[in-house]
Enzyme design. Structure first.
Site, short mmCIF file in Angstrom:
data_model
loop_
_atom_site.label_atom_id
_atom_site.label_comp_id
_atom_site.label_asym_id
_atom_site.label_seq_id
_atom_site.Cartn_x
_atom_site.Cartn_y
_atom_site.Cartn_z
CB ALA A 163 -3.24 2.08 2.33
CG HIS A 164 -6.26 2.39 -1.49
ND1 HIS A 164 -6.62 1.49 -2.80
CD2 HIS A 164 -6.92 2.28 -0.65
CE1 HIS A 164 -7.21 1.05 -2.51
NE2 HIS A 164 -7.66 0.97 -0.44
CG ASN A 165 -8.82 6.79 -1.45
OD1 ASN A 165 -8.40 5.94 -2.06
ND2 ASN A 165 -9.05 7.97 -1.80
#
Length: 349
Positions: free
Chosen positions: A241-243
């Site tokens: 997922a993001h980051n």
């Protein structure tokens, strides 16, 4: 498949192993112990398969240095890590075909995109504006390289894979078919009666010598960047997922899911189906066994597990009833312990 042949002496020299036996025997293929023939080589890394040594027809077997080969009908390559030596020999005997440099006439390369003359771009691939395709890269059929993407030397992008806007890949990165690098992360704000999307403005940054499996997804950062360190190996059907931050040389097996902003250390091992909630910190060298669910920070290297192992259905049903009774049983036990303490104080014992 190339018809490559090496003698055992040559293979030993090229892989750092030691040959015992007929060093001039020519080997042309690798094979499992039970099917290997007289011009093939196999290996033994797990002692549960040792019984197969007696019947193998292999010309040679790669064995651990301490493994006895007394009475063997095959030559031996001695190695500290037989599986690693086997992998190196398999590559020597089966070198990947070199891509043909050039851009297929059906590919679409936008003005401003730069493709090195030594790179290969296959049929129906799309290279968007301001992308940079480095020396020796191979772009598979139907794949998409988004606006402003940078691919270092020797990257291999499989068929129908997508590397989307702003992503940066180091050198020798392998992206297998169907993978998506740099898509929007799962970001939505609760507006009470509906959800509103949050712009995903970051990038995906991938180091050197990384492998991304088929149909795996790596989301772009929401504001900062999603980062995957040098040497990481990511299996098929993994969600990152993001980051998320993944440290160097960590391996992640299929169907794992890593929620947003989790930071995973270096040299971690994540087995199949493992799940991470978001915003965690995972120490270097941590190992998680299959189907584990990680809900808190891990501060120390070690092996971690969760979940209930498989059992016969009748046993599982009885256990499931007990699971629902655990809280009540714990409360009753605490009450009993308090009663015993009161009785002991009263009686002076």
């Amino acid at each position: 498949m190339a018809d490559s042949r090496y003698t055992l002496d040559e293979l030993a020299a090229l892989t750092g192993s030691v040959c015992e036996g007929a060093g001039q025997v020519a080997i042309h293929a690798v094979a499992p112990l039970e099917t290997a023939g007289p011009d093939e080589i196999s290996f033994l890394a797990n002692r549960r398969y040792r019984a197969q040594l007696a019947d193998t027809r292999a010309a040679a077997v790669i064995l651990p240095r301490e493994e006895s080969a007394q009475g063997a009908r095959f030559a031996v390559l001695r190695a500290d890590n037989p599986y690693l030596v086997f992998a190196r020999i398999a590559w020597l005997l089966n070198p990947p075909p070199a891509p043909t440099a050039g851009v297929d006439e059906t590919a679409v390369v936008a003005p401003g995109a730069r493709v090195d003359a030594s790179a290969s771009v296959a049929a129906q691939a799309v290279i968007e504006a301001d992308a940079w395709i480095g020396p020796g890269c191979s772009i598979g059929p139907g794949s998409v390289i988004g606006t402003g993407v940078s691919l270092g030397a020797g990257c291999q992008i499989g068929a129908n894979a997508s590397v989307l806007a702003g992503s940066r890949l180091g050198e020798r990165v392998e992206v297998l078919p169907g993978a998506v690098i740099g898509s929007a992360g799962f970001g939505f704000a609760d507006a009470g009666d509906h959800w509103e999307s949050v712009p995903q403005l970051g990038r995906v940054l991938i180091g050197d010598d990384v492998s991304i499996g088929a149909n795996t997804t790596v989301d772009r950062g929401s504001q900062g960047d999603t980062r995957i360190g040098d040497g990481c190996k990511i299996d098929n059907l993994v969600q990152i997922a993001h980051n998320v931050q993944i440290g160097e040389h960590t391996v992640v097996a299929a169907n794992a899911g890593i929620s947003g902003s989790t930071r995973i250390g270096r040299y971690c091992r994540i087995a199949g189906g493992v799940g991470f909630v978001g915003h965690l910190e995972i120490a270097d060298g941590a190992t998680f066994t299959g189907m584990s669910m990680i809900t808190g920070n891990i501060h120390d290297a070690g092996v971690y597990s969760s979940g209930v192992p498989l059992m016969p259905t009748r046993e599982w049903r009885r256990s499931a009833v007990r699971f629902r009774q655990l809280d009540d049983m714990a409360r009753r036990l605490e009450k009993l312990e308090r009663l015993m303490e009161t009785t002991k104080d009263r009686d002076g014992r």
